[in-house]
Structure formats: structure tokens, C-alpha cells
Design a protein around this motif. Structure first.
Motif, PDB file in Angstrom:
ATOM      1  N   VAL A 118      51.957  41.632  58.633  1.00 54.52           N
ATOM      2  CA  VAL A 118      51.678  43.608  59.306  1.00 54.52           C
ATOM      3  C   VAL A 118      50.570  43.967  58.632  1.00 54.52           C
ATOM      4  CG1 VAL A 118      53.352  45.833  59.504  1.00 54.52           C
ATOM      5  CG2 VAL A 118      54.322  43.998  58.742  1.00 54.52           C
ATOM      6  N   GLY A 119      50.190  43.531  57.461  1.00 56.08           N
ATOM      7  CA  GLY A 119      48.988  44.447  57.257  1.00 56.08           C
ATOM      8  C   GLY A 119      47.588  43.621  57.491  1.00 56.08           C
ATOM      9  N   GLY A 120      47.866  42.672  58.610  1.00 58.93           N
ATOM     10  CA  GLY A 120      46.779  42.106  59.608  1.00 58.93           C
ATOM     11  C   GLY A 120      46.852  42.474  61.335  1.00 58.93           C
ATOM     12  N   ALA A 121      48.050  42.505  61.089  1.00 59.41           N
ATOM     13  CA  ALA A 121      48.435  43.662  62.479  1.00 59.41           C
ATOM     14  C   ALA A 121      48.171  45.132  62.547  1.00 59.41           C
ATOM     15  CB  ALA A 121      49.742  43.487  62.940  1.00 59.41           C
ATOM     16  N   ILE A 122      47.667  45.925  61.619  1.00 64.43           N
ATOM     17  CA  ILE A 122      47.632  47.000  61.710  1.00 64.43           C
ATOM     18  C   ILE A 122      45.796  47.126  61.266  1.00 64.43           C
ATOM     19  CG2 ILE A 122      49.894  48.375  62.310  1.00 64.43           C
ATOM     20  CD1 ILE A 122      49.597  48.549  59.467  1.00 64.43           C
ATOM     21  N   TYR A 123      45.297  46.174  60.251  1.00 65.43           N
ATOM     22  CA  TYR A 123      43.941  46.232  59.871  1.00 65.43           C
ATOM     23  C   TYR A 123      43.240  47.600  61.071  1.00 65.43           C
ATOM     24  CZ  TYR A 123      39.930  45.630  57.430  1.00 65.43           C
ATOM     25  OH  TYR A 123      38.960  45.653  55.942  1.00 65.43           O
ATOM     26  N   SER A 124      42.840  46.750  61.864  1.00 67.19           N
ATOM     27  CA  SER A 124      41.442  47.792  62.238  1.00 67.19           C
ATOM     28  C   SER A 124      42.370  49.713  62.374  1.00 67.19           C
ATOM     29  CB  SER A 124      41.501  47.120  64.326  1.00 67.19           C
ATOM     30  OG  SER A 124      42.820  47.176  64.662  1.00 67.19           O
ATOM     31  N   ARG A 125      43.397  49.805  62.986  1.00 69.52           N
ATOM     32  CA  ARG A 125      43.777  50.778  63.017  1.00 69.52           C
ATOM     33  C   ARG A 125      44.315  51.885  60.969  1.00 69.52           C
ATOM     34  NH1 ARG A 125      46.341  52.879  66.732  1.00 69.52           N
ATOM     35  NH2 ARG A 125      45.598  54.801  66.336  1.00 69.52           N
ATOM     36  N   SER A 126      44.027  50.787  60.565  1.00 71.01           N
ATOM     37  CA  SER A 126      43.801  51.297  58.997  1.00 71.01           C
ATOM     38  C   SER A 126      42.862  52.531  58.365  1.00 71.01           C
ATOM     39  CB  SER A 126      43.985  50.269  57.648  1.00 71.01           C
ATOM     40  OG  SER A 126      45.502  49.848  57.999  1.00 71.01           O
ATOM     41  N   GLU A 130      40.369  55.669  62.978  1.00 74.25           N
ATOM     42  CA  GLU A 130      41.604  55.098  63.808  1.00 74.25           C
ATOM     43  C   GLU A 130      42.752  55.004  62.826  1.00 74.25           C
ATOM     44  OE1 GLU A 130      40.546  53.618  66.571  1.00 74.25           O
ATOM     45  OE2 GLU A 130      38.728  54.886  66.996  1.00 74.25           O
ATOM     46  N   ARG A 131      42.456  55.723  61.792  1.00 71.23           N
ATOM     47  CA  ARG A 131      44.091  55.417  61.110  1.00 71.23           C
ATOM     48  C   ARG A 131      45.001  56.053  61.615  1.00 71.23           C
ATOM     49  NH1 ARG A 131      45.715  53.874  56.400  1.00 71.23           N
ATOM     50  NH2 ARG A 131      47.669  54.641  55.240  1.00 71.23           N
ATOM     51  N   ILE A 132      46.395  54.832  61.648  1.00 70.02           N
ATOM     52  CA  ILE A 132      46.977  56.192  62.657  1.00 70.02           C
ATOM     53  C   ILE A 132      47.995  56.606  60.902  1.00 70.02           C
ATOM     54  CG2 ILE A 132      49.617  55.021  63.012  1.00 70.02           C
ATOM     55  CD1 ILE A 132      48.843  52.437  63.526  1.00 70.02           C
ATOM     56  N   GLU A 133      47.638  57.917  60.862  1.00 75.67           N
ATOM     57  CA  GLU A 133      48.021  58.888  59.819  1.00 75.67           C
ATOM     58  C   GLU A 133      49.355  59.530  59.892  1.00 75.67           C
ATOM     59  OE1 GLU A 133      45.649  62.600  60.208  1.00 75.67           O
ATOM     60  OE2 GLU A 133      44.278  61.121  60.365  1.00 75.67           O
ATOM     61  N   GLY A 134      50.418  59.188  58.439  1.00 76.05           N
ATOM     62  CA  GLY A 134      51.325  59.790  58.069  1.00 76.05           C
ATOM     63  C   GLY A 134      51.178  61.079  57.384  1.00 76.05           C
ATOM     64  N   ALA A 144      52.267  52.310  63.229  1.00 79.34           N
ATOM     65  CA  ALA A 144      52.500  51.393  62.721  1.00 79.34           C
ATOM     66  C   ALA A 144      53.916  51.238  62.439  1.00 79.34           C
ATOM     67  CB  ALA A 144      51.478  51.773  60.989  1.00 79.34           C
ATOM     68  N   ARG A 145      54.927  51.827  61.725  1.00 80.70           N
ATOM     69  CA  ARG A 145      56.399  52.407  61.703  1.00 80.70           C
ATOM     70  C   ARG A 145      56.756  51.030  62.894  1.00 80.70           C
ATOM     71  NH1 ARG A 145      56.663  52.744  56.423  1.00 80.70           N
ATOM     72  NH2 ARG A 145      55.829  54.723  55.869  1.00 80.70           N
ATOM     73  N   MET A 146      56.527  51.266  63.791  1.00 81.06           N
ATOM     74  CA  MET A 146      56.877  50.775  65.020  1.00 81.06           C
ATOM     75  C   MET A 146      56.481  48.964  65.966  1.00 81.06           C
ATOM     76  SD  MET A 146      59.130  52.725  66.350  1.00 81.06           S
ATOM     77  CE  MET A 146      59.776  51.910  67.849  1.00 81.06           C
ATOM     78  N   THR A 148      56.025  46.896  62.991  1.00 80.08           N
ATOM     79  CA  THR A 148      56.585  47.095  61.424  1.00 80.08           C
ATOM     80  C   THR A 148      57.695  46.407  62.666  1.00 80.08           C
ATOM     81  OG1 THR A 148      55.825  47.823  60.085  1.00 80.08           O
ATOM     82  CG2 THR A 148      57.857  46.788  59.827  1.00 80.08           C
ATOM     83  N   ILE A 149      58.667  46.804  62.788  1.00 81.37           N
ATOM     84  CA  ILE A 149      59.818  47.188  63.520  1.00 81.37           C
ATOM     85  C   ILE A 149      59.466  45.699  64.984  1.00 81.37           C
ATOM     86  CG2 ILE A 149      61.916  48.414  64.906  1.00 81.37           C
ATOM     87  CD1 ILE A 149      61.144  50.111  63.233  1.00 81.37           C
ATOM     88  N   GLN A 150      58.858  46.308  65.352  1.00 79.41           N
ATOM     89  CA  GLN A 150      58.912  44.929  66.505  1.00 79.41           C
ATOM     90  C   GLN A 150      58.763  43.752  66.145  1.00 79.41           C
ATOM     91  OE1 GLN A 150      59.418  45.544  70.185  1.00 79.41           O
ATOM     92  NE2 GLN A 150      59.135  43.548  70.169  1.00 79.41           N
ATOM     93  N   MET A 151      57.208  43.394  65.049  1.00 78.21           N
ATOM     94  CA  MET A 151      57.177  42.351  64.555  1.00 78.21           C
ATOM     95  C   MET A 151      59.391  41.784  63.904  1.00 78.21           C
ATOM     96  SD  MET A 151      54.212  40.989  62.207  1.00 78.21           S
ATOM     97  CE  MET A 151      53.105  41.791  62.898  1.00 78.21           C
ATOM     98  N   LEU A 152      59.819  42.787  63.159  1.00 75.75           N
ATOM     99  CA  LEU A 152      60.651  42.087  62.451  1.00 75.75           C
ATOM    100  C   LEU A 152      60.942  41.395  63.935  1.00 75.75           C
ATOM    101  CD1 LEU A 152      62.269  41.450  60.365  1.00 75.75           C
ATOM    102  CD2 LEU A 152      63.346  44.063  60.641  1.00 75.75           C
ATOM    103  N   ALA A 153      61.742  42.505  64.972  1.00 70.29           N
ATOM    104  CA  ALA A 153      62.865  41.795  65.936  1.00 70.29           C
ATOM    105  C   ALA A 153      62.216  40.653  67.185  1.00 70.29           C
ATOM    106  CB  ALA A 153      62.050  43.227  67.513  1.00 70.29           C
ATOM    107  N   ASN A 154      60.875  40.585  66.632  1.00 68.08           N
ATOM    108  CA  ASN A 154      60.695  38.899  67.203  1.00 68.08           C
ATOM    109  C   ASN A 154      60.378  37.872  66.114  1.00 68.08           C
ATOM    110  OD1 ASN A 154      59.150  40.124  69.395  1.00 68.08           O
ATOM    111  ND2 ASN A 154      57.308  40.616  69.139  1.00 68.08           N
ATOM    112  N   LYS A 155      60.788  38.080  64.960  1.00 69.22           N
ATOM    113  CA  LYS A 155      60.420  36.941  64.336  1.00 69.22           C
ATOM    114  C   LYS A 155      62.111  36.383  64.349  1.00 69.22           C
ATOM    115  CE  LYS A 155      56.890  36.524  61.609  1.00 69.22           C
ATOM    116  NZ  LYS A 155      56.535  34.989  61.336  1.00 69.22           N
ATOM    117  N   VAL A 156      62.993  37.491  64.320  1.00 67.23           N
ATOM    118  CA  VAL A 156      64.335  37.387  64.287  1.00 67.23           C
ATOM    119  C   VAL A 156      64.177  36.153  66.183  1.00 67.23           C
ATOM    120  CG1 VAL A 156      66.913  37.851  64.114  1.00 67.23           C
ATOM    121  CG2 VAL A 156      65.103  38.864  62.995  1.00 67.23           C
ATOM    122  N   HIS A 157      63.906  37.127  66.419  1.00 65.01           N
ATOM    123  CA  HIS A 157      64.511  36.383  68.122  1.00 65.01           C
ATOM    124  C   HIS A 157      63.778  34.827  68.179  1.00 65.01           C
ATOM    125  CE1 HIS A 157      63.097  35.150  71.955  1.00 65.01           C
ATOM    126  NE2 HIS A 157      64.903  35.938  72.364  1.00 65.01           N
TER     127      HIS A 157
END
Length: 168
Positions: A118-126, A130-134, A144-146, A148-157
């Protein structure tokens, strides 16, 4: 069947607390003997805890083959990539990715334990504008939370598909 996600994050890079845990203190003391401490006697989690934690997570996966186990790489703190904490987080990410690669090369990995970068996936928006602010400098916003959830769903699938393929 179930899912377990292990993760280290910004708070782990900011401050390491050993919480009087005897096993962690033993690891810390052994590492301290083998390394010179820096001028202010602080230690980085990646120096003495990350690989033993990965090994423990691998053992957990081996003992629980019905559970899909994932290691989520850390995301980053608001600021610059060169800040102390973000350098630590990058080090933790690289250590984890290298650890998983070594396990695969040595055929010591297990089918139910994988890394989610996940860290690599959102590095450019960190960082910066460009940061995805929280809600705090340590937290990301919903996008960014989405991820993470999408990556987890893809891994499980992907895991579910490979198990079905192996059964056929």
C-alpha cells in the motif's frame, strides 16, 4: 476461513515502546550489544523488530492455513520523503518487500501469507500538494483507505482463484 492484516505505520516510526515485553526486551538487548547506539540512544524499529515480527507473522500463517494473512507496507507521514519518519517508513517498506522476495526465492514462503504494498501504491499521493489529506498529519483521507480496501479485495480474490485452480 478468515483474514488477518499485519501492519506497521507512522506511529511505529515515531516512537517505539517496548511495553515491558520480555521477548521484545531480549531482542532489543541482543541488538543493542551488536550495534553502537547513536548519540541520543534512540533506536529504529526497523533495526531490531521488523524482521522478527515478519517471521512471527509467517509462523502464524503456517499454523493457520485456513486464514489468509497479509502484511501491509507502511504509508507515510505528512511532510517530505526525506523527513526522519518517512525515511524510517521507507526503510520498513523496503525491508518487508525484500524479506518477502527472499522467502519466495528460498521457497520458504507459504501460500496464505503475502505482502500488500500500500505504501508503494500511494507514494505519489503522499507528499506536498498531492497528499491525500486526512484528519491528522499521520492519517490519509478516504481515497487512500479505499486503495487499501481495494488492494485487500484484489489479493483475496486472487488467492481464492488460485486455490480453485489448484483444486481443479
Amino acid at each position: 476461513p478468515g483474514i488477518v492484516v499485519f501492519a506497521v505505520g507512522v506511529w511505529d516510526a515515531l516512537e517505539v515502546k517496548l511495553c515491558n515485553n520480555k521477548k521484545l526486551m531480549k531482542i532489543f538487548n541482543e541488538t543493542e550489544k551488536n550495534q553502537q547506539s547513536n548519540s541520543n540512544n534512540t533506536y529504529n524499529i526497523e533495526d531490531y523488530l521488523l524482521e522478527p515480527t515478519l517471521e512471527a507473522a509467517l509462523e502464524f500463517a503456517k499454523w493457520n492455513p485456513q486464514i489468509q494473512v497479509f502484511w501491509r507496507t507502511p504509508m507515510y507521514k505528512e511532510g517530505t520523503p526525506e523527513s526522519l519518519y518517512n525515511v524510517r517508513l521507507s526503510n520498513m517498506r523496503n525491508i518487508a518487500l525484500n524479506w518477502f522476495q527472499q522467502k519466495k526465492e528460498q521457497h520458504q514462503d507459504t501460500i496464505n501469507f503475502d505482502v500488500m504494498d500500500v505504501g508503494g501504491a500511494i507514494y505519489s499521493r503522499s507528499f506536498g500538494s498531492e497528499r491525500i489529506e486526512g484528519d491528522s498529519p499521520q492519517h490519509y483521507g478516504i481515497q487512500a483507505r479505499m486503495v487499501t480496501i481495494q488492494m485487500l479485495a484484489n489479493k483475496v480474490h486472487d488467492r481464492s482463484s488460485s486455490v480453485v485452480d489448484m483444486a481443479l
